[in-house]
Design an enzyme around this catalytic site. Structure first.
Site, PDB file in Angstrom:
ATOM      1  N   ALA A  82       1.422  -1.207  -0.136  1.00  0.00           N
ATOM      2  CA  ALA A  82       0.362   0.006   0.041  1.00  0.00           C
ATOM      3  C   ALA A  82       0.499   1.328  -0.190  1.00  0.00           C
ATOM      4  O   ALA A  82       2.028   1.218   0.467  1.00  0.00           O
ATOM      5  CB  ALA A  82      -0.650   0.220   1.267  1.00  0.00           C
ATOM      6  N   GLY A 104       0.218  -5.294   1.059  1.00  0.00           N
ATOM      7  CA  GLY A 104      -0.084  -5.109  -0.435  1.00  0.00           C
ATOM      8  C   GLY A 104      -0.104  -5.575  -1.516  1.00  0.00           C
ATOM      9  O   GLY A 104      -1.050  -6.329  -2.116  1.00  0.00           O
ATOM     10  N   GLU A 130      -0.303  -9.583  -1.641  1.00  0.00           N
ATOM     11  CA  GLU A 130      -1.829  -9.453  -1.613  1.00  0.00           C
ATOM     12  C   GLU A 130      -2.499  -9.636  -2.858  1.00  0.00           C
ATOM     13  O   GLU A 130      -3.552 -10.585  -2.677  1.00  0.00           O
ATOM     14  CB  GLU A 130      -2.753  -8.360  -0.772  1.00  0.00           C
ATOM     15  CG  GLU A 130      -2.474  -8.698   0.998  1.00  0.00           C
ATOM     16  CD  GLU A 130      -2.602  -7.975   2.386  1.00  0.00           C
ATOM     17  OE1 GLU A 130      -2.250  -7.057   2.379  1.00  0.00           O
ATOM     18  OE2 GLU A 130      -3.215  -8.051   2.980  1.00  0.00           O
ATOM     19  N   GLU A 186       3.708  -6.028   6.993  1.00  0.00           N
ATOM     20  CA  GLU A 186       3.177  -4.758   8.064  1.00  0.00           C
ATOM     21  C   GLU A 186       3.205  -4.779   8.944  1.00  0.00           C
ATOM     22  O   GLU A 186       3.410  -3.937   9.920  1.00  0.00           O
ATOM     23  CB  GLU A 186       1.606  -5.405   7.717  1.00  0.00           C
ATOM     24  CG  GLU A 186       1.209  -4.978   6.490  1.00  0.00           C
ATOM     25  CD  GLU A 186       1.343  -5.763   5.035  1.00  0.00           C
ATOM     26  OE1 GLU A 186       2.071  -6.600   5.389  1.00  0.00           O
ATOM     27  OE2 GLU A 186       0.571  -6.212   4.115  1.00  0.00           O
TER      28      GLU A 186
HETATM   29  N1  3HC Z   1       4.956   3.732   0.229  1.00  0.00           N
HETATM   30  C1  3HC Z   1       5.375   4.770  -0.119  1.00  0.00           C
HETATM   31  N2  3HC Z   1       6.155   5.585  -0.544  1.00  0.00           N
HETATM   32  C2  3HC Z   1       7.365   3.622  -0.017  1.00  0.00           C
HETATM   33  C3  3HC Z   1       6.337   2.736  -0.574  1.00  0.00           C
HETATM   34  C4  3HC Z   1       5.467   2.566   0.072  1.00  0.00           C
HETATM   35  N3  3HC Z   1       4.856   0.918   0.486  1.00  0.00           N
HETATM   36  N4  3HC Z   1       8.178   1.715   0.388  1.00  0.00           N
HETATM   37  C5  3HC Z   1       8.753   2.761  -0.123  1.00  0.00           C
HETATM   38  N5  3HC Z   1       9.306   4.003  -0.519  1.00  0.00           N
HETATM   39  C6  3HC Z   1       9.493   4.932  -0.726  1.00  0.00           C
HETATM   40  C7  3HC Z   1      10.980   5.129  -0.064  1.00  0.00           C
HETATM   41  O1  3HC Z   1       9.996   6.189   1.130  1.00  0.00           O
HETATM   42  C8  3HC Z   1      11.718   5.930  -0.049  1.00  0.00           C
HETATM   43  O2  3HC Z   1      11.284   7.531  -0.662  1.00  0.00           O
HETATM   44  P1  3HC Z   1      12.706   7.715  -1.188  1.00  0.00           P
HETATM   45  O3  3HC Z   1      13.713   7.812  -2.363  1.00  0.00           O
HETATM   46  O4  3HC Z   1      11.749   9.289  -1.011  1.00  0.00           O
HETATM   47  O5  3HC Z   1      13.140   8.404   0.860  1.00  0.00           O
HETATM   48  C9  3HC Z   1      11.318   4.407  -2.348  1.00  0.00           C
HETATM   49  O6  3HC Z   1      10.307   4.409  -2.241  1.00  0.00           O
HETATM   50  C10 3HC Z   1      12.453   4.469  -2.148  1.00  0.00           C
HETATM   51  O7  3HC Z   1      12.673   3.208  -0.749  1.00  0.00           O
HETATM   52  P2  3HC Z   1      13.315   2.726  -0.179  1.00  0.00           P
HETATM   53  O8  3HC Z   1      14.740   3.462   0.017  1.00  0.00           O
HETATM   54  O9  3HC Z   1      13.366   1.415   0.897  1.00  0.00           O
HETATM   55  O10 3HC Z   1      14.081   1.372  -1.590  1.00  0.00           O
HETATM   56  P3  3HC Z   1      14.781   0.005  -1.814  1.00  0.00           P
HETATM   57  O11 3HC Z   1      14.811  -0.250  -3.290  1.00  0.00           O
HETATM   58  O12 3HC Z   1      15.722  -0.227  -0.809  1.00  0.00           O
HETATM   59  O13 3HC Z   1      13.515  -0.777  -1.148  1.00  0.00           O
HETATM   60  C11 3HC Z   1      11.840  -1.603  -0.889  1.00  0.00           C
HETATM   61  C12 3HC Z   1      13.052  -1.272  -1.462  1.00  0.00           C
HETATM   62  C13 3HC Z   1      12.511  -3.662   0.086  1.00  0.00           C
HETATM   63  C14 3HC Z   1      10.433  -2.332  -1.536  1.00  0.00           C
HETATM   64  C15 3HC Z   1      11.374  -1.059   0.430  1.00  0.00           C
HETATM   65  O14 3HC Z   1      11.448   0.725  -0.241  1.00  0.00           O
HETATM   66  C16 3HC Z   1      10.678  -1.282   1.339  1.00  0.00           C
HETATM   67  O15 3HC Z   1      10.227  -2.548   2.335  1.00  0.00           O
HETATM   68  N6  3HC Z   1       9.504  -0.916   1.495  1.00  0.00           N
HETATM   69  C17 3HC Z   1       7.997  -1.220   2.458  1.00  0.00           C
HETATM   70  C18 3HC Z   1       6.998  -2.021   2.219  1.00  0.00           C
HETATM   71  C19 3HC Z   1       6.325  -2.280   2.978  1.00  0.00           C
HETATM   72  O16 3HC Z   1       6.282  -2.478   4.424  1.00  0.00           O
HETATM   73  N7  3HC Z   1       4.476  -2.913   2.484  1.00  0.00           N
HETATM   74  C20 3HC Z   1       3.715  -2.959   3.074  1.00  0.00           C
HETATM   75  C21 3HC Z   1       3.013  -1.617   2.820  1.00  0.00           C
HETATM   76  S1  3HC Z   1       2.002  -1.776   4.240  1.00  0.00           S
HETATM   77  C22 3HC Z   1       0.348  -2.511   3.673  1.00  0.00           C
HETATM   78  O17 3HC Z   1       0.364  -2.820   2.274  1.00  0.00           O
HETATM   79  C23 3HC Z   1      -1.453  -3.386   4.041  1.00  0.00           C
HETATM   80  C24 3HC Z   1      -1.248  -3.742   2.799  1.00  0.00           C
HETATM   81  O18 3HC Z   1      -1.683  -4.585   4.161  1.00  0.00           O
HETATM   82  C25 3HC Z   1      -3.583  -3.283   2.861  1.00  0.00           C
END
Ligand code: 3HC
Ligand code: NAI
Length: 703
Positions: free
Chosen positions: A62, A101, A104, A124
């Site tokens: 998400a 997400g 998912e 998450e």
């Molecule tokens: N939403 C918004 N922005 C995000 C994001 C997300 N899910 N994931 C990454 N970003 C942004 C980061 O803030 C960063 O922004 P910046 O360049 O302005 O600082 C940019 O994307 C790049 O991220 P990373 O520096 O972390 O890039 P990497 O290549 O090192 O890693 C990644 C990529 C493994 C995808 C890592 O970003 C990550 O782990 N992201 C989060 C994943 C996550 O937690 N997903 C679950 C979200 S909650 C959800 O999905 C709820 C659902 O169940 C309904």
């Protein structure tokens, strides 16, 4: 078609491509784009639909920036229903990481394929959340309840081949080009008239879940949750997956996701997610500043820190030379490294082969001439300025031009160390935390004359070895240790005021600290602080100051290493026990010092210990030692085990309200004296303006 999602018919295959950099997060426009593309594909001649992404990864989850804002249609469940109810098979084609997400979305597809280097996961929980779009209902249907529990409460990504073994994906593609490989797979499914497989149609046999499984999981997870509620709610969702029909399970998941997404814990953890990424950015550094190549590293001093630092570099395949004073010290240093690896082997987390490979990356010498060709030196000898200056002068004479010369000093003046060389532009602080191979934080210390590219290189190499980097200016103790002073001081003062060691530590552990400050003192060795105090001339002349710590050292109670300190320790289990002798000694000392003991509340313990941290943090911001309040939070969460669910000391202060913090500090100043409690001007200003540190930072960056 949408700007971020395209749809194209390629022969009989409809190909949906998400292209929303940087990580294809499920923003409103991505959700809408996928929904429209799936609907469009229902109407055309496609026979199978492939959903894939451009860029570095499949959908990474998400869009976290949308949490806490009013929801915008279409919601993710609506998109997932459209996919699941498609009359034609939809295949998710995964590369990079399919997370949260994003994974998912793939679980709502009828088939999942991935290239071999891809990973899938539900992280998450690391944001204080649970998978809110069916992950808790579909994963146990595919992989079983036990595997689902491990995956969702751990939050770690799983490599594609293992995910296939677990039943989470259907096919590991042989090619690296995700689209052509996925189309070939789609054709194969079509040729064999593969059915529309819906995960929702699977039912979980309750008999596959042992009696008491969920209760046991709850109890076990509560222990490591440190005040977080997400783990508990995940267990509830998995229980629902077993006992309820899928739509009711999905409704339960949605309800609990709603609870978590508005929780203070999740807000704090999301703050840390962005703070970590922000901390890596150095203000004022020209865009595209080149970094220097680091192919070989030398570590000076193979003691507690040097050995751990060497392991960090070996872990990423960078050869390391360890420099020690003599053969005996070198043998000892290399021996400790071997022992550390062996423990990991014994735990089954490392193979013998890999251990030998890692060890062979680390060589040793007692001759500085052997490090003439290294690209980076990290000095980790005793904490003595003159010794460090001597070593840097020697490094200046032997190291090649352009080599980065870093010090791991905890407190010493990086500029004074740099001045011992003829190349201060190459000198930087790289302050690791103990144990260096485990702790995530690296404070990168910028000297007055550190060159931009040397700084950028220190940050980049830190990231490469898996550290979370935060920039600090030069001052005594840098960000983390400088702030810590008042925390330890007040923990001891509270004893005289009326607390037992257990009361102090328990209050802080209940807040979420991994270990209270007195138990931490016992672990680190009370003699260490004692010796450091002896060397200081700036401490107030107050017999109450560190009275108990000093007395314990004089009694030979140095902490865990002597079997007793603030507590006594079971020699076998190392478990701490309160010691009635110490409790009565505290009372005697308080009487001698004329302190009237009283009941101290938990709230006072928290305020007395944390507000000095926050106050010093404010001074650090005023002085420009830290770039931003969120960098300080990163230092505390990753270097000092401050609970991530509280978001770090500055975020916590914003939640408490800076006026409340300021007023309490003034109250303590009036009670205990200005020498300990002098409100930082920035804190006073923000308290009066009714602002938070975050607001101040935002306004400052816009100005
Ligand atoms: N939403 C918004 N922005 C995000 C994001 C997300 N899910 N994931 C990454 N970003 C942004 C980061 O803030 C960063 O922004 P910046 O360049 O302005 O600082 C940019 O994307 C790049 O991220 P990373 O520096 O972390 O890039 P990497 O290549 O090192 O890693 C990644 C990529 C493994 C995808 C890592 O970003 C990550 O782990 N992201 C989060 C994943 C996550 O937690 N997903 C679950 C979200 S909650 C959800 O999905 C709820 C659902 O169940 C309904
Ligand atoms: P240590 O005492 O365990 O190790 C120091 C090592 O340096 C010893 O093995 C010694 O033989 C070696 N040494 C001394 N002079 C040398 C020389 N001229 N050439 C080569 N080697 C030499 O010390 P520790 O704890 O590893 O600390 C090292 C540095 O790291 C200090 O500056 C300390 O402040 C800093 N630090 C320590 C942390 C800790 O928790 N121990 C945490 C973060 C930083």
């Amino acid at each position: 078609m949408s700007e971020v999602v395209s749809y194209q018919l390629k022969g009989n295959i409809g190909v949906i491509v998400v292209n929303s950099p940087p990580v294809n997060a499920l923003s409103q426009s991505v959700r809408e784009g996928i929904l429209n593309a799936v609907n469009q594909a229902q109407e055309d001649n496609s026979e199978v639909i492939v959903l894939r992404c451009d860029g570095r990864t499949f959908i990474a989850g998400a869009d976290i920036t949308e949490f806490g804002k009013p929801p915008r249609a279409p919601g993710l469940p609506e998109v997932l229903s459209a996919i699941e109810n498609s009359s034609k098979p939809v295949i998710a084609a995964i590369h990079g990481t399919a997370l949260g997400g994003g994974f998912e979305v793939s679980l709502a597809c009828h088939y999942r394929c991935a290239i071999a280097s891809a990973k899938v996961g539900l992280p998450e929980v690391k944001l204080g959340l649970l998978p809110g779009a069916g992950g808790t209902q579909r994963v146990p249907r595919l992989a079983g309840v036990k595997a689902a529990l491990g995956m969702i409460t751990g939050g770690n990504p799983i490599p594609a081949p293992k995910a296939k073994d677990m039943g989470l994906i259907d096919e590991v593609l042989t090619g690296e080009d995700v689209e052509s490989s996925a189309i070939a797979y789609a054709q194969e499914l079509h040729r064999t008239s593969a059915p529309l497989k819906r995960v929702r149609d699977i039912t979980i046999d309750p008999d596959t879940v042992e009696a008491g499984f969920f209760d046991e999981a709850r109890a076990r997870l509560a222990k490591r949750a440190r005040g977080q509620i997400a783990q508990d709610r995940i267990v509830s969702c998995l229980e629902a997956a077993v006992s309820l029909p899928i739509d009711e399970g999905l409704a339960r998941e949605r309800e609990l996701f709603g609870e978590l997404v508005t929780s203070p814990e999740s807000a704090a953890m999301r703050h840390i997610f962005f703070a970590e990424r922000q901390a890596a950015k150095i203000k004022g550094l020209p865009k595209g500043t080149a970094t220097r190549d680091i192919k070989k590293v030398a570590i000076i001093g193979g003691g507690t820190m040097g050995g751990g630092i060497a392991m960090c570099f070996a872990g990423v395949g960078i050869p390391v030379v360890l420099v020690e004073v003599d053969d005996a010290a070198l043998e000892r240093g290399l021996g400790i490294i071997r022992k550390n690896y062996s423990i990991t082997v014994q735990k089954g987390k490392l193979s013998e082969d890999k251990m030998e490979r890692l060890i062979s990356t680390i060589s040793g010498t007692t001759n500085y001439d052997d490090i003439a060709d290294v690209d980076l030196v990290i000095e980790a000898v005793f904490e003595n300025l003159n010794l460090k200056k001597e070593i840097f002068a020697k490094l200046d004479s032997v190291c090649k031009a352009g080599a980065i010369l870093a010090t791991n000093t905890s407190y010493q003046d990086v500029d004074a160390i740099a001045a011992a060389t003829g190349r201060p532009q190459d000198v930087v602080g790289m302050h690791f935390f103990s144990p260096a191979n485990v702790m995530k934080l690296l404070e990168v210390v910028q000297g007055d004359r550190t060159a931009d590219d040397a700084l950028a290189t220190a940050m980049a190499i830190g990231k490469k070895i898996g550290k979370v980097c935060a920039l600090s200016g030069v001052c005594y103790g840098f960000i983390g240790n400088r702030m810590l002073g008042g925390y330890g001081r007040e923990a001891q003062m509270l004893l005289l005021d009326g607390c037992t060691p257990t009361q102090v530590d328990s209050a802080l552990e209940k807040f979420g600290m991994a270990m209270g400050p007195l138990a931490m003192g016992d672990l680190a060795g009370l003699d260490v602080g004692y010796k450091a105090r002896e060397a200081r001339t700036d401490l107030p002349d107050d017999p109450k100051l560190y009275r108990m710590g000093t007395l314990l050292v004089e009694m030979g109670r140095f902490g865990q290493k002597t079997g007793s300190g603030f507590y006594t320790y079971d020699p076998e289990t190392r478990r701490r026990q309160s010691d009635p002798e110490i409790e009565s000694l505290i009372k005697t000392e308080a009487t001698k010092l004329g302190v009237e003991r009283r009941e101290v509340t938990e709230d006072e313990i928290l305020a007395r210990c944390f507000y000095p941290l926050i106050n010093e943090g404010a001074k650090i911001l005023e002085e420009g030692i830290a770039q931003r309040p969120s960098d300080i939070d990163v230092v505390y969460v990753f270097g000092y085990a401050f609970p991530v669910a509280k978001g770090g000391p500055m975020f916590y202060a914003d939640q408490v309200g800076l006026k409340n913090v300021y007023d309490k500090i003034c109250e303590f100043r009036d009670r205990y004296g200005e020498q300990y409690w002098r409100p930082a001007p920035l804190l006073e200003q923000l308290a009066k303006e009714g602002k938070t540190f975050a607001e101040w930072d935002r306004e400052r960056s816009l100005a």
